[in-house]
Each structure stands twice: as structure tokens, then as C-alpha cells.
Motif scaffolding. Sequence first.
Motif, PDB file in Angstrom:
ATOM      1  N   ALA A 475       0.830  -1.203   0.000  1.00 34.33           N
ATOM      2  CA  ALA A 475       0.000   0.000   0.000  1.00 34.33           C
ATOM      3  C   ALA A 475       0.863   1.251   0.000  1.00 34.33           C
ATOM      4  N   LYS A 476       1.956   1.241   0.770  1.00 33.16           N
ATOM      5  CA  LYS A 476       2.855   2.396   0.809  1.00 33.16           C
ATOM      6  C   LYS A 476       3.507   2.623  -0.554  1.00 33.16           C
ATOM      7  N   ARG A 477       3.943   1.550  -1.166  1.00 32.21           N
ATOM      8  CA  ARG A 477       4.653   1.693  -2.425  1.00 32.21           C
ATOM      9  C   ARG A 477       3.707   2.044  -3.572  1.00 32.21           C
ATOM     10  N   LEU A 478       2.477   1.565  -3.493  1.00 29.99           N
ATOM     11  CA  LEU A 478       1.490   1.948  -4.504  1.00 29.99           C
ATOM     12  C   LEU A 478       1.233   3.450  -4.463  1.00 29.99           C
ATOM     13  N   VAL A 485       7.197  -0.774 -10.141  1.00 31.69           N
ATOM     14  CA  VAL A 485       6.034  -0.920 -11.003  1.00 31.69           C
ATOM     15  C   VAL A 485       5.261  -2.129 -10.515  1.00 31.69           C
ATOM     16  N   ILE A 486       3.973  -2.136 -10.785  1.00 32.37           N
ATOM     17  CA  ILE A 486       3.114  -3.246 -10.392  1.00 32.37           C
ATOM     18  C   ILE A 486       2.677  -3.946 -11.663  1.00 32.37           C
ATOM     19  N   VAL A 487       2.926  -5.228 -11.715  1.00 30.79           N
ATOM     20  CA  VAL A 487       2.571  -6.013 -12.904  1.00 30.79           C
ATOM     21  C   VAL A 487       1.437  -6.958 -12.534  1.00 30.79           C
ATOM     22  N   ASP A 488       0.305  -6.724 -13.143  1.00 31.53           N
ATOM     23  CA  ASP A 488      -0.901  -7.526 -12.906  1.00 31.53           C
ATOM     24  C   ASP A 488      -0.878  -8.704 -13.879  1.00 31.53           C
ATOM     25  N   PRO A 504       0.804   4.528 -15.899  1.00 32.04           N
ATOM     26  CA  PRO A 504       1.694   3.423 -16.288  1.00 32.04           C
ATOM     27  C   PRO A 504       2.311   2.657 -15.109  1.00 32.04           C
ATOM     28  N   LYS A 505       2.029   3.091 -13.855  1.00 35.74           N
ATOM     29  CA  LYS A 505       2.636   2.368 -12.736  1.00 35.74           C
ATOM     30  C   LYS A 505       2.072   0.958 -12.644  1.00 35.74           C
ATOM     31  N   TRP A 506       0.815   0.802 -13.006  1.00 35.95           N
ATOM     32  CA  TRP A 506       0.168  -0.516 -13.006  1.00 35.95           C
ATOM     33  C   TRP A 506       0.193  -1.046 -14.439  1.00 35.95           C
ATOM     34  N   ARG A 507       0.806  -2.177 -14.621  1.00 38.24           N
ATOM     35  CA  ARG A 507       0.969  -2.733 -15.960  1.00 38.24           C
ATOM     36  C   ARG A 507       0.325  -4.115 -16.043  1.00 38.24           C
ATOM     37  N   HIS A 508       0.239  -4.638 -17.235  1.00 36.30           N
ATOM     38  CA  HIS A 508      -0.477  -5.903 -17.442  1.00 36.30           C
ATOM     39  C   HIS A 508       0.389  -6.881 -18.233  1.00 36.30           C
ATOM     40  N   LEU A 509       0.548  -8.067 -17.668  1.00 38.85           N
ATOM     41  CA  LEU A 509       1.269  -9.138 -18.342  1.00 38.85           C
ATOM     42  C   LEU A 509       0.669 -10.456 -17.866  1.00 38.85           C
ATOM     43  N   PRO A 510      -0.334 -10.990 -18.575  1.00 38.32           N
ATOM     44  CA  PRO A 510      -0.986 -12.219 -18.126  1.00 38.32           C
ATOM     45  C   PRO A 510       0.030 -13.344 -17.932  1.00 38.32           C
ATOM     46  N   GLN A 523      13.758  -3.823 -15.488  1.00 39.97           N
ATOM     47  CA  GLN A 523      14.760  -4.368 -14.572  1.00 39.97           C
ATOM     48  C   GLN A 523      15.520  -3.273 -13.843  1.00 39.97           C
ATOM     49  N   ASP A 524      15.075  -2.026 -13.987  1.00 40.07           N
ATOM     50  CA  ASP A 524      15.745  -0.921 -13.312  1.00 40.07           C
ATOM     51  C   ASP A 524      15.042  -0.489 -12.037  1.00 40.07           C
ATOM     52  N   ARG A 525      14.036  -1.239 -11.613  1.00 42.13           N
ATOM     53  CA  ARG A 525      13.296  -0.930 -10.384  1.00 42.13           C
ATOM     54  C   ARG A 525      12.610  -2.209  -9.897  1.00 42.13           C
ATOM     55  N   ASP A 526      12.076  -2.153  -8.695  1.00 45.23           N
ATOM     56  CA  ASP A 526      11.364  -3.310  -8.162  1.00 45.23           C
ATOM     57  C   ASP A 526      10.078  -3.547  -8.945  1.00 45.23           C
ATOM     58  N   VAL A 527       9.780  -4.820  -9.157  1.00 42.28           N
ATOM     59  CA  VAL A 527       8.553  -5.209  -9.850  1.00 42.28           C
ATOM     60  C   VAL A 527       7.684  -5.990  -8.856  1.00 42.28           C
TER      61      VAL A 527
END
Length: 576
Positions: A475-478, A485-488, A504-510, A523-527
Motif C-alpha cells: 500500500a505504501k509503495r502503490l 512498477v506493479i505487474v498484474d 503506467p505504474k500498473w501494468r499488465h502481463l498475463p 529491470q531498473d526498479r522493483d517489480v
Amino acid sequence: MSLNVLIIGAVAAGPKAGCRIKRLEPDANVTMLDRDNYISYGGCGIPYYVSGDVADLKGLLSTSFHMVRDPQFFKGAKGVDVQTGVEALAIDRAAKKVRVKDLASGHENDLAYDKLVLATGARPFTPPIAGANLQGVWPVGDLHHAQAIKHAVAQGGVGAAAIIGAGATGLEMAEALADLWGVEVHIIERQDQFLPGVLDPDIARMLQTHMAAQDGVSLHLGADVGGILADDEGKARAVVVDGQEIAVDMVIMATGVRPNDELARAAGLELAARGGIKVNERMQTSDPDIYAAGDCVSVKNILSGKDAYVPAGSLANRMGRVVGTNVCGGQATFPGVLGSFCIKLFGLSAARTGLNEVEARAMGLDVVAPLVVQADRAHFHPDMAMMYVKLVVEKNSRRLLGLSALGDNGDAVVGRVNAMAGLLAKGGELADLSNLELAYSPPLGAAMDILNTAANVAENMIEGRLRSIAIDEFAKRLAGDDSCVIVDVRAIDNAGPYLEQLAPKWRHLPQETIAGREGEVPQDRDVLLICNSGARSYEAMRQLAGAGVTNTYNVGGGVAAVKKWGEPILAPKDEN
């Protein structure tokens, strides 16, 4: 010569010990004293009497076959002599006598014993709050308090009430007043969470979110009570909370209990450092002819080995049976406590056993504590509900330390916690839980039970295959900067609303399309990988790790846990 046993206290442990003694030695003379006229009652049922679930006070005083447990019952059915309205004043250990006083007549006399049992229970603790002695301010310690509270509410003069203390009794009383009587309830707690010292903050937060959503319930956590104010007639009219007045018609002090150990202290019996009569595994005090049981004793915590004070009717009955056996020459033992606990509030149940994560870390233990979300029955069954469990395991030894659980189906919640309690009591390890056999049928359980799953998740964390991020950190990082970035990894039907608001912070990759698309993951930040429960996002983590992408973290419990925790991800109108 017949064994002469004197029991002081006649609510839970005392009656259990007395009846056990008479079963083992029918010729024994057993006398039981209590200063009250109500004896052998279910004190834990008081909130349910106030709520109306238990229609009549006799329900708390009766056996399962509807006989009232009064002195006549104990004499006729059990062979135990009961003297009510009699207070024990002092123990003469050398002469093996107890000085007693009849409270109605004031007459005093001595009662001799061969064996003495102390089952003096506990008393409500009242903190030093100005106005705590006003009319309309009630503890919840006995049936007299229960009757007074229910009478006041039933008369229609209570529109708002303050519950000081968010322990089990306070929360159950809050539900009783709000649910049946429609009373506006303010729950006030000095700590910043429900059930402090019982539930971990994240599980407690889920329960708090549920309570806050109920009509007429207001929460005041991390709050200081400055006093209780009186009207012109000396009746409570308001509670001062963090400097603000909250108008109320009743105040319930649910601030815990303290052991009634004064009689033992005056007799020179050994007490635990924090109060409570010290006993050995046979429930003997420092005087081998004096036993003690129930809410007046301090016992050992099985996991920590330290003294513990855990007042509970279930434990009192178990202790009482051990006492009864040993008074008659047996060798029964009470091994200690795990702190097992459960509660149901507005249809949501929570339970725990053993150590929670906060307790384990406070002991200096290096632990993993995964939060796991899964269906409590077969996922295709219509009675299925999601369950949230938090398992605590010591890393190096893989020793099981504790479990907390929460869910709508209370039988499922308590069943899992009770299964864990059995393993904890026997020194269970992670492999024992991973392979624990549990009965399975689609309406009653899952083929891969949530306990097995939780053990497997913990193993993956210990062995470095799973890097997890807790809900509060997510929650803090969101809400924070762009360091992640957050990958859904869910299907677009689930992920779509989140992408619309949070890209673009929330991204999609099934998850099922990751193979060949690993290069799309920054790869330059936490996922932070997220799905509904954490299962598919773990699969995604392993797929990415196989391709050399290792800057990923799994959101434990997924979207389901975040929602239950109460942190909105989307704007409220769009949250699905």
C-alpha cells in the motif's frame, strides 16, 4: 477415613474439579464455596445473553439437559456440598483450615481440609479513568453485570454506548448492542489495533475493516480516554476521547481482567512475576496440599516456556479435571497453553493459536510469516468462501510457531486453527504441515487444503524461491514514488479497471503469456507481481526467474488480501 476436600470458587474450574473427585472417590467429602449466588455459569456467554441469542439467564446456568446448576443440583446429582454467599477470608496452611464468612449473617467459622483447591477466578480490571465509578458505567465480569446492562438497554434508554477496550469481550459486546438493539457503538482502544497481543496487525486490520463497515459502529484506535463525564444526576453522559466529547448513555469497561490471587498471596503461596498463582504441571501450588486452577493461575506457554496468563473457560475446565484426578492420587498433567483463540463478529470469524509474527520476532526468532488466501472448500462449490491465513515458521529449524486465520465460514476457520494447535503441542515442523492429512469433500474442504498450501509457501520463502511483500508495504509503495512498477498477471477482465486508473505504474502481463515476453518487465526498479490471491503471481515470479529476471516481489494474498485489509486500490466507485 474419607478424603476431605475444600474448593474455593464455583464457576468453572471448581465445579469441574469437585465433580471429578466425586466420580473417582465417591466417599470423599467435597465442599465448594463461592461468595456469589450464581455458580457454575458460562461467563463467556454474557455478550450472547445481552444480544438475545441466549434468551434467558438460565441458559448460562443450565446443563445441556436443561437442569439449573444450583446448590441443590450439585448436592443431588453430583454429591458436592455447595455453600453460596460465603467468602474465604484466610488460609491457615499449618492447621489446614480456611476462615470463612457468611456474607448474609456476618458469621465466621473455620473449615478444615485435607486438600484445598483454589479456583478464585479473575476480576475486571478498571484503569484509572476519571468517572469510571459513575452510574451507567459497567464492567463485564459476572451475571449481575450482564443483567444490569441488558435491563438498561431493553428499557430503551440507551441510544449510544462507548466500549472501552477492543479485546474479545469488548468487541462481542459491541456486536450485541449494535446488531440487536440498534445502539450506536463507539469502540475505543489505546492500542492501534483490535485484539492487541492476540492477532497480528494485518489480520486485525481485516477484522477492523469489517467492523467499521457495520451500521452504527465507530472505531477509535490508538485513542486516549481522558475521562467519563456526568450529567446533573451523576450518570455518564459522555466520554472524552483524544480531547473530544462523545455523547453516550452507557459506558462498558472491557479493559481486561486480573487474577484473584490475594488469598493465595496472603497465605504465602508462590505467585508468578506478573500475577497469578504459580502451579506445576500437576496444578499444585508451592504447597503440595493446595491446588489451583482456572483464571486465578499462571501457567506455562508451551512454545516460549515462559509464564502466561490466559483466562478462558475452556482452559479452566481442563485444569479442573487435572486437579480432580491428582487430588485423588492420580498423575495427570496440564502441559501448558498455546493461547488458542477464536471470535465471530457480524458473520466474520477470526482465530489464532501459538505465536503470531509480532510475538515471535519480539522473542528474537528469525521467522517467515506468509499470508495465504485460498478457498476454504472446493473452489467450484457454492458454499465456498475465501479464507485468509498467516503461518509463522522459524527459518532455520522449520519449527511451526503459530497460525492466524480469518473467514466467513467460522467452522472452516476454527477447524484449521485447531488442527494447527495439535501440531504445535507436539513440536510440529513445516514438513508435518505440508503433509498433514485433512478430510476432504467438496462441500467441506479443498483437495489441497489451505494449511498444506501455507506450508508450501513458507518452504518456498525459506528456500529463496519466493520473495514476498506484505500488504502494508504494498500500500505504501502503490501510493509512493516510481521506485517500483506493479505487474498484474490476471486476465484483462480483472486487470482492466486498474490499468485505466493506475497506468503506467500498473501494468499488465498475463501469467500464461509471459514466455517470450520477459523483456517487457523493467529491470531498473522493483517489480511487484499481483494476482487475485498470490498463486498466479508466484508462477509468474518463477517463470521470470528462469529467464534471469530477479527483481520481482510477490504481493502476498493478492488483490483479495489488499481489499480485505481495507486499503482501496482504485477509487471506491470503481473497485471491483
